[in-house]
Motif scaffolding. Structure first.
Motif, short mmCIF file in Angstrom:
data_model
loop_
_atom_site.label_atom_id
_atom_site.label_comp_id
_atom_site.label_asym_id
_atom_site.label_seq_id
_atom_site.Cartn_x
_atom_site.Cartn_y
_atom_site.Cartn_z
N PRO A 41 0.59 -1.27 0.07
CA PRO A 41 0.00 0.23 0.03
C PRO A 41 1.00 1.23 -0.06
N GLY A 42 0.66 2.25 -0.95
CA GLY A 42 1.09 3.45 -1.07
C GLY A 42 2.56 3.37 -1.68
N LYS A 43 2.91 2.25 -2.15
CA LYS A 43 4.32 2.07 -2.66
C LYS A 43 4.13 1.71 -4.21
N GLU A 44 5.29 1.62 -4.73
CA GLU A 44 5.39 1.23 -6.29
C GLU A 44 5.39 -0.29 -6.36
N ARG A 45 5.21 -0.80 -7.25
CA ARG A 45 5.30 -2.35 -7.77
C ARG A 45 6.80 -2.61 -7.80
N GLU A 46 7.38 -3.69 -7.01
CA GLU A 46 8.54 -3.86 -7.19
C GLU A 46 8.95 -5.58 -7.69
N PHE A 47 10.02 -5.54 -8.18
CA PHE A 47 10.72 -7.07 -8.51
C PHE A 47 10.86 -7.67 -7.30
N VAL A 48 10.39 -8.85 -7.41
CA VAL A 48 10.71 -9.70 -6.27
C VAL A 48 11.86 -11.10 -6.72
N ALA A 49 11.26 -11.69 -7.85
CA ALA A 49 11.87 -12.95 -8.25
C ALA A 49 11.63 -13.40 -9.81
N GLY A 50 12.64 -13.64 -10.25
CA GLY A 50 12.37 -14.08 -11.78
C GLY A 50 13.24 -15.48 -12.17
N ILE A 51 12.59 -16.32 -13.02
CA ILE A 51 13.18 -17.35 -13.47
C ILE A 51 13.10 -17.74 -14.99
N ASN A 52 14.19 -18.07 -15.57
CA ASN A 52 14.18 -18.18 -17.20
C ASN A 52 13.61 -19.60 -17.38
N TRP A 53 13.30 -19.73 -18.92
CA TRP A 53 12.54 -20.85 -19.20
C TRP A 53 12.93 -22.24 -18.85
N SER A 54 14.35 -22.56 -18.53
CA SER A 54 14.82 -23.78 -18.10
C SER A 54 14.89 -23.97 -16.68
N SER A 55 14.84 -22.90 -16.03
CA SER A 55 14.84 -22.75 -14.52
C SER A 55 16.43 -23.08 -14.15
N LYS A 56 17.39 -22.68 -15.01
CA LYS A 56 18.75 -22.85 -14.79
C LYS A 56 19.45 -21.38 -14.25
N SER A 57 18.34 -20.27 -14.63
CA SER A 57 18.76 -18.94 -13.92
C SER A 57 17.65 -18.37 -13.11
N THR A 58 17.97 -18.22 -12.00
CA THR A 58 17.15 -17.35 -11.13
C THR A 58 17.66 -16.03 -10.53
N TYR A 59 16.70 -15.26 -10.25
CA TYR A 59 17.12 -13.93 -9.81
C TYR A 59 16.08 -13.36 -8.58
N TYR A 60 16.74 -12.57 -7.65
CA TYR A 60 16.01 -12.30 -6.49
C TYR A 60 16.20 -10.75 -5.90
N SER A 61 15.32 -10.12 -5.62
CA SER A 61 15.91 -8.79 -4.89
C SER A 61 16.52 -9.06 -3.73
N ASP A 62 17.36 -7.93 -3.33
CA ASP A 62 18.03 -8.19 -2.09
C ASP A 62 17.10 -8.53 -0.93
N SER A 63 15.97 -8.06 -0.47
CA SER A 63 15.03 -7.91 0.49
C SER A 63 14.49 -9.41 0.47
N VAL A 64 14.68 -10.25 -0.37
CA VAL A 64 13.84 -11.51 -0.33
C VAL A 64 14.93 -12.58 -0.48
N LYS A 65 16.06 -12.35 -0.88
CA LYS A 65 17.07 -13.48 -0.94
C LYS A 65 17.23 -14.18 0.26
N ASP A 66 17.58 -15.33 -0.07
CA ASP A 66 17.85 -16.41 1.01
C ASP A 66 16.49 -16.76 1.89
N ARG A 67 15.14 -16.21 1.46
CA ARG A 67 14.08 -16.35 2.25
C ARG A 67 13.06 -16.86 1.15
#
Length: 126
Positions: A41-67
């Protein structure tokens, strides 16, 4: 046209876990880069995580990494977000999104994504 439907949101206590799911309706899902975003609420939409088509590459924001852990099952046209050790600041509407033409280093940008789900509410109580 691709339709994305999220599920799995809800109310959970601080330190709890939830698993979000996102299912696509089309036949090209296996080609897409998939992302998870959230908007508090009251904030802009932000990236959390992403995954490529093969699942070999994943990406995380610093705020959720390791969780949080993103995964996908192309046979089921689905992408998942396992969220552990949830905190009140994780409270937001979570959206999945599909990028049909992945460009490196742009996975965290909203404008990179062509299709969006309707969102699912995640509320973490303290």
């Amino acid at each position: 046209q691709e339709q994305l439907v999220e599920s799995g949101g809800g109310l959970v206590q601080d330190g709890g876990s939830l698993r979000l799911s996102c299912t696509a309706s089309g036949r090209m899902f296996h080609n897409y880069f998939m992302g998870w975003f959230r908007q508090a609420p009251g904030k802009e939409r932000e990236f959390v995580a992403g995954i490529n088509w093969s699942s070999k590459s994943t990406y995380y924001s610093d705020s959720v990494k390791d969780r949080f852990t993103v995964s996908r099952d192309n046979a089921k046209n689905s992408v998942y977000l396992q969220m552990n050790n949830l905190k009140p600041e994780d409270t937001a509407v979570y959206y999945c999104a599909a990028d049909t033409n992945f460009v490196p280093n742009s996975y965290d940008l909203e404008r990179s994504y062509d299709y969006w789900g309707q969102g699912t509410q995640v509320t973490v109580s303290s």
